[in-house]
Design a protein around this motif. Structure first.
Motif, PDB file in Angstrom:
ATOM      1  N   ALA A 119      50.964  29.483  31.789  1.00 29.19           N
ATOM      2  CA  ALA A 119      50.225  30.054  32.921  1.00 29.19           C
ATOM      3  C   ALA A 119      49.738  28.910  33.805  1.00 29.19           C
ATOM      4  CB  ALA A 119      49.032  30.867  32.418  1.00 29.19           C
ATOM      5  N   CYS A 120      49.796  29.106  35.112  1.00 38.96           N
ATOM      6  CA  CYS A 120      49.364  28.028  36.003  1.00 38.96           C
ATOM      7  C   CYS A 120      47.849  28.039  36.200  1.00 38.96           C
ATOM      8  CB  CYS A 120      50.097  28.096  37.334  1.00 38.96           C
ATOM      9  SG  CYS A 120      49.897  29.633  38.222  1.00 38.96           S
ATOM     10  N   ASP A 121      47.194  29.125  35.792  1.00 40.74           N
ATOM     11  CA  ASP A 121      45.741  29.202  35.879  1.00 40.74           C
ATOM     12  C   ASP A 121      45.268  30.347  34.986  1.00 40.74           C
ATOM     13  OD1 ASP A 121      43.149  28.624  36.663  1.00 40.74           O
ATOM     14  OD2 ASP A 121      43.525  28.871  38.807  1.00 40.74           O
ATOM     15  N   TYR A 122      43.988  30.355  34.685  1.00 35.49           N
ATOM     16  CA  TYR A 122      43.369  31.404  33.876  1.00 35.49           C
ATOM     17  C   TYR A 122      42.027  31.699  34.523  1.00 35.49           C
ATOM     18  CZ  TYR A 122      42.057  33.958  29.604  1.00 35.49           C
ATOM     19  OH  TYR A 122      41.706  34.937  28.686  1.00 35.49           O
ATOM     20  N   LEU A 123      41.899  32.889  35.101  1.00 34.31           N
ATOM     21  CA  LEU A 123      40.671  33.277  35.772  1.00 34.31           C
ATOM     22  C   LEU A 123      39.887  34.253  34.903  1.00 34.31           C
ATOM     23  CD1 LEU A 123      42.099  33.885  39.365  1.00 34.31           C
ATOM     24  CD2 LEU A 123      41.104  31.780  38.435  1.00 34.31           C
ATOM     25  N   ILE A 124      38.600  33.970  34.740  1.00 33.26           N
ATOM     26  CA  ILE A 124      37.746  34.804  33.905  1.00 33.26           C
ATOM     27  C   ILE A 124      36.993  35.798  34.793  1.00 33.26           C
ATOM     28  CG2 ILE A 124      35.812  34.795  32.277  1.00 33.26           C
ATOM     29  CD1 ILE A 124      36.777  31.897  31.518  1.00 33.26           C
ATOM     30  N   LYS A 125      37.100  37.085  34.413  1.00 32.63           N
ATOM     31  CA  LYS A 125      36.421  38.140  35.161  1.00 32.63           C
ATOM     32  C   LYS A 125      34.924  38.027  34.976  1.00 32.63           C
ATOM     33  CE  LYS A 125      40.234  41.421  34.445  1.00 32.63           C
ATOM     34  NZ  LYS A 125      40.613  42.672  33.771  1.00 32.63           N
ATOM     35  N   PRO A 126      34.126  38.327  35.970  1.00 30.25           N
ATOM     36  CA  PRO A 126      34.501  38.832  37.282  1.00 30.25           C
ATOM     37  C   PRO A 126      35.075  37.710  38.157  1.00 30.25           C
ATOM     38  CG  PRO A 126      32.121  38.614  37.174  1.00 30.25           C
ATOM     39  CD  PRO A 126      32.662  38.259  35.821  1.00 30.25           C
ATOM     40  N   ILE A 127      36.140  38.040  38.863  1.00 27.72           N
ATOM     41  CA  ILE A 127      36.845  37.090  39.720  1.00 27.72           C
ATOM     42  C   ILE A 127      36.282  37.192  41.135  1.00 27.72           C
ATOM     43  CG2 ILE A 127      39.114  36.532  40.685  1.00 27.72           C
ATOM     44  CD1 ILE A 127      40.263  37.721  38.020  1.00 27.72           C
ATOM     45  N   THR A 128      36.147  36.055  41.788  1.00 28.22           N
ATOM     46  CA  THR A 128      35.598  36.031  43.143  1.00 28.22           C
ATOM     47  C   THR A 128      36.715  35.948  44.185  1.00 28.22           C
ATOM     48  OG1 THR A 128      35.446  33.616  43.241  1.00 28.22           O
ATOM     49  CG2 THR A 128      33.545  34.794  42.296  1.00 28.22           C
ATOM     50  N   VAL A 129      36.396  36.339  45.392  1.00 26.74           N
ATOM     51  CA  VAL A 129      37.355  36.232  46.501  1.00 26.74           C
ATOM     52  C   VAL A 129      37.726  34.761  46.708  1.00 26.74           C
ATOM     53  CG1 VAL A 129      37.675  36.547  48.993  1.00 26.74           C
ATOM     54  CG2 VAL A 129      36.568  38.326  47.666  1.00 26.74           C
ATOM     55  N   GLU A 130      36.756  33.880  46.528  1.00 27.81           N
ATOM     56  CA  GLU A 130      37.023  32.445  46.706  1.00 27.81           C
ATOM     57  C   GLU A 130      38.100  31.956  45.738  1.00 27.81           C
ATOM     58  OE1 GLU A 130      33.389  33.575  48.563  1.00 27.81           O
ATOM     59  OE2 GLU A 130      33.848  33.735  46.423  1.00 27.81           O
ATOM     60  N   GLN A 131      38.089  32.458  44.516  1.00 27.09           N
ATOM     61  CA  GLN A 131      39.128  32.087  43.549  1.00 27.09           C
ATOM     62  C   GLN A 131      40.492  32.609  44.003  1.00 27.09           C
ATOM     63  OE1 GLN A 131      36.910  33.817  40.188  1.00 27.09           O
ATOM     64  NE2 GLN A 131      37.369  31.910  39.095  1.00 27.09           N
ATOM     65  N   LEU A 132      40.522  33.815  44.535  1.00 25.11           N
ATOM     66  CA  LEU A 132      41.784  34.427  44.957  1.00 25.11           C
ATOM     67  C   LEU A 132      42.333  33.797  46.228  1.00 25.11           C
ATOM     68  CD1 LEU A 132      40.958  38.163  44.196  1.00 25.11           C
ATOM     69  CD2 LEU A 132      42.341  36.579  42.826  1.00 25.11           C
ATOM     70  N   GLU A 133      41.461  33.283  47.071  1.00 24.24           N
ATOM     71  CA  GLU A 133      41.913  32.665  48.325  1.00 24.24           C
ATOM     72  C   GLU A 133      42.802  31.456  48.081  1.00 24.24           C
ATOM     73  OE1 GLU A 133      38.328  33.715  51.444  1.00 24.24           O
ATOM     74  OE2 GLU A 133      38.139  31.902  50.236  1.00 24.24           O
ATOM     75  N   THR A 134      42.687  30.828  46.929  1.00 30.26           N
ATOM     76  CA  THR A 134      43.440  29.592  46.672  1.00 30.26           C
ATOM     77  C   THR A 134      44.667  29.775  45.776  1.00 30.26           C
ATOM     78  OG1 THR A 134      42.029  29.050  44.784  1.00 30.26           O
ATOM     79  CG2 THR A 134      41.361  28.179  46.946  1.00 30.26           C
ATOM     80  N   ILE A 135      44.982  31.018  45.390  1.00 27.93           N
ATOM     81  CA  ILE A 135      46.123  31.193  44.475  1.00 27.93           C
ATOM     82  C   ILE A 135      47.450  30.798  45.104  1.00 27.93           C
ATOM     83  CG2 ILE A 135      44.966  32.962  43.092  1.00 27.93           C
ATOM     84  CD1 ILE A 135      46.829  35.043  44.469  1.00 27.93           C
ATOM     85  N   TRP A 136      47.535  30.808  46.427  1.00 28.55           N
ATOM     86  CA  TRP A 136      48.775  30.427  47.111  1.00 28.55           C
ATOM     87  C   TRP A 136      49.181  28.997  46.781  1.00 28.55           C
ATOM     88  CZ3 TRP A 136      48.610  26.307  50.396  1.00 28.55           C
ATOM     89  CH2 TRP A 136      47.351  25.908  50.855  1.00 28.55           C
TER      90      TRP A 136
END
Length: 142
Positions: A119-136
């Motif tokens: 996996a290229c990353d592991y995000l722990i819930k609750p996930i923030t918009v800021e975390q999602l903005e950088t997935i690209w």
């Protein structure tokens, strides 16, 4: 099935690169429908094109049918039909796609398992918009 899709109008590769990461094609997989819908809305706020599935087996079939369509996969770890680790393994063996694991389970051995299995990353819930903005960035690194 729980899949929904929002399509973007075409404009050629130059147009896509010009507005990247807008319209990044994300496959989101989570058996928790509430979480799935919340993440879907958050990803759309980031201007990503989102296809969501509540079953990992349906997501895998979609990836196989539309090979080359998706840019990145976000998948929950713990799901009843196929866990995220198995989905990760199949995606990595059949396609060259970055996979981000998402889970409320932040135990270090589970996080390490995800990263060690590719996996290229592991995000722990609750996930923030800021975390999602950088997935690209994971798509660019591929």
């Amino acid at each position: 099935m729980g899949a929904s899709k929002e399509c973007a109008s075409g404009g050629g590769e130059a147009a896509v690169l010009e507005q990247f990461p807008v319209e990044l094609r994300v496959l989101l997989v989570d058996d928790d429908i509430t979480c799935l819908r919340i993440l879907e809305q958050m990803l759309r706020r980031c201007k990503y094109e989102v296809t969501s599935c509540s079953e990992a087996t349906v997501a895998l079939n979609l990836l196989r049918e539309k090979k080359g369509y998706f840019d990145i996969v976000l998948t929950d770890v713990h799901m009843p039909d196929m866990d995220g680790f198995e989905l990760l393994e199949l995606v990595r063996s059949e396609m060259d796609l970055p996979v981000i694991m998402i889970s409320a389970d932040g135990r270090s051995h589970i996080v390490k398992q995800g990263i060690n299995n590719g996996a290229c990353d592991y995000l722990i819930k609750p996930i923030t918009v800021e975390q999602l903005e950088t997935i690209w960035q994971h798509v660019i690194q591929k």
